[in-house]
Every structure is written in C-alpha cells, then in structure tokens.
Design a protein around this motif. Structure first.
Motif, short mmCIF file in Angstrom:
data_model
loop_
_atom_site.label_atom_id
_atom_site.label_comp_id
_atom_site.label_asym_id
_atom_site.label_seq_id
_atom_site.Cartn_x
_atom_site.Cartn_y
_atom_site.Cartn_z
N ILE A 149 0.86 -1.17 0.00
CA ILE A 149 0.00 0.00 0.00
C ILE A 149 0.90 1.23 0.00
CG2 ILE A 149 -0.31 0.08 2.52
CD1 ILE A 149 -3.12 0.81 0.07
N CYS A 150 0.60 2.16 -0.87
CA CYS A 150 1.40 3.40 -0.99
C CYS A 150 2.88 3.10 -1.21
CB CYS A 150 1.20 4.29 0.23
SG CYS A 150 -0.50 4.77 0.51
N GLY A 151 3.16 2.01 -1.92
CA GLY A 151 4.54 1.67 -2.25
C GLY A 151 5.30 0.95 -1.15
N TYR A 152 4.65 0.62 -0.05
CA TYR A 152 5.30 -0.05 1.07
C TYR A 152 4.66 -1.41 1.31
CZ TYR A 152 7.24 4.53 2.14
OH TYR A 152 7.90 5.74 2.06
N ARG A 153 5.49 -2.43 1.52
CA ARG A 153 4.98 -3.75 1.90
C ARG A 153 4.70 -3.68 3.39
NH1 ARG A 153 3.62 -8.22 0.19
NH2 ARG A 153 4.24 -7.80 -1.93
N ILE A 154 3.43 -3.84 3.75
CA ILE A 154 2.99 -3.63 5.13
C ILE A 154 3.78 -4.47 6.13
CG2 ILE A 154 1.04 -3.92 6.72
CD1 ILE A 154 -0.79 -3.16 4.35
N GLU A 155 3.96 -5.73 5.83
CA GLU A 155 4.62 -6.61 6.79
C GLU A 155 6.10 -6.28 7.00
OE1 GLU A 155 3.74 -9.08 2.98
OE2 GLU A 155 2.84 -7.42 4.08
N GLU A 156 6.67 -5.42 6.17
CA GLU A 156 8.08 -5.02 6.31
C GLU A 156 8.24 -3.65 6.99
OE1 GLU A 156 9.80 -5.29 2.41
OE2 GLU A 156 9.48 -7.46 2.30
N ILE A 157 7.14 -2.96 7.29
CA ILE A 157 7.23 -1.65 7.93
C ILE A 157 7.62 -1.86 9.39
CG2 ILE A 157 5.96 0.42 8.62
CD1 ILE A 157 4.19 0.00 6.11
N GLU A 158 8.71 -1.21 9.80
CA GLU A 158 9.22 -1.40 11.16
C GLU A 158 8.55 -0.49 12.18
OE1 GLU A 158 13.47 -1.00 10.85
OE2 GLU A 158 13.62 -2.77 9.56
N ASN A 159 8.21 0.73 11.79
CA ASN A 159 7.58 1.67 12.72
C ASN A 159 6.14 1.22 12.96
OD1 ASN A 159 5.78 4.20 13.15
ND2 ASN A 159 7.84 4.86 13.75
N GLU A 160 5.80 0.95 14.22
CA GLU A 160 4.49 0.38 14.55
C GLU A 160 3.33 1.29 14.16
OE1 GLU A 160 2.39 -2.80 15.28
OE2 GLU A 160 4.56 -2.80 15.38
N LEU A 161 3.45 2.58 14.43
CA LEU A 161 2.37 3.51 14.08
C LEU A 161 2.17 3.58 12.57
CD1 LEU A 161 0.22 5.61 14.73
CD2 LEU A 161 2.03 7.34 14.75
N THR A 162 3.25 3.70 11.83
CA THR A 162 3.15 3.74 10.37
C THR A 162 2.50 2.47 9.85
OG1 THR A 162 5.08 5.19 10.22
CG2 THR A 162 4.47 4.00 8.22
N LYS A 163 2.84 1.33 10.44
CA LYS A 163 2.25 0.06 10.04
C LYS A 163 0.74 0.08 10.32
CE LYS A 163 4.35 -3.89 10.65
NZ LYS A 163 4.90 -5.16 11.18
#
Length: 121
Positions: free
Chosen positions: A82-96
């Motif tokens: 989503i929005c160019g980011y693979r959700i499961e790879e996002i490290e920042n919890e809030l951003t995820k």
C-alpha cells in the motif's frame, strides 16, 4: 522499502479528520458506503460511530488515534503493498497501523467481500 524517520513523523502528525473525507470519497466512488467504511474502522480499532465522529471533530493525529485504539488481534493478517510499502516489512508500529487502515479502505474500494476484508475464515 524502508520508511524514513521523516516519513514516520509526517504520518504520526497527520490528522485523521484530514484523511477521513478521502476514505469516504474513495469507497463511495466505487459503490461502497460510509457505513461499510465505519465497519472496517470498527473492526480494526474497536471504535464505535460516536467515537469515530469525536476523533474527527477533535482533529486527533494518527498518533493519538491509534493510542486510543484497541487494535484487532487479526490486524497482523493484513499484508500486501500500500502506498509503495509492503505492510509486513514496515518497522515503525504507528506507520504500520496507519497502513493497515489504508489497506482495508483500499480493499473495500476494490470491491473485496467484507468477510475477506475483516479476515474471517
């Protein structure tokens, strides 16, 4: 793709009220309803309609929004890009968490069945 601290800060300071009308427009443009959008938000956060409206009226940031939320335990089943980011790879919890919401809104707008959006078997 890794998020930057600046990106994470920008997401944290963004108000839910500023994004909510875009969520409504996106789902309604595709034939879904505001009620279905609220169902998705409720599933993820445990907020009822009154709380959602209060959060809009008080212009809370996403940081405050998710601090008040009781995240659905199945939220971790939300995967994909989503929005160019693979959700499961996002490290920042809030951003995820914000991207979880974005992904659910996207799935709703794309016509996915509610059972699948809400991760029901």
């Amino acid at each position: 793709m890794k998020t930057t601290p600046e990106h994470d800060e920008r997401i944290a300071k963004l108000t839910f009220a500023s994004v909510y009308p875009h969520y409504v427009a996106k789902v309604e443009k595709k034939g879904r309803t505001k009620e279905e959008l609220h169902l998705v938000i409720k599933w993820l956060t445990h907020f009822d309609d009154i709380k959602i409206q209060e959060l809009i009226d008080t212009k809370v940031t996403f940081e405050s929004f998710f601090k008040q939320a009781i995240l659905n335990p199945n939220a971790e089943l939300i995967k994909g890009v989503i929005c160019g980011y693979r959700i499961e790879e996002i490290e920042n919890e809030l951003t995820k968490q914000v991207r979880y919401l974005d992904k659910l809104v996207d799935e709703l707008a794309k016509g996915k069945k509610m059972e699948k959006i809400l991760r029901k078997n």
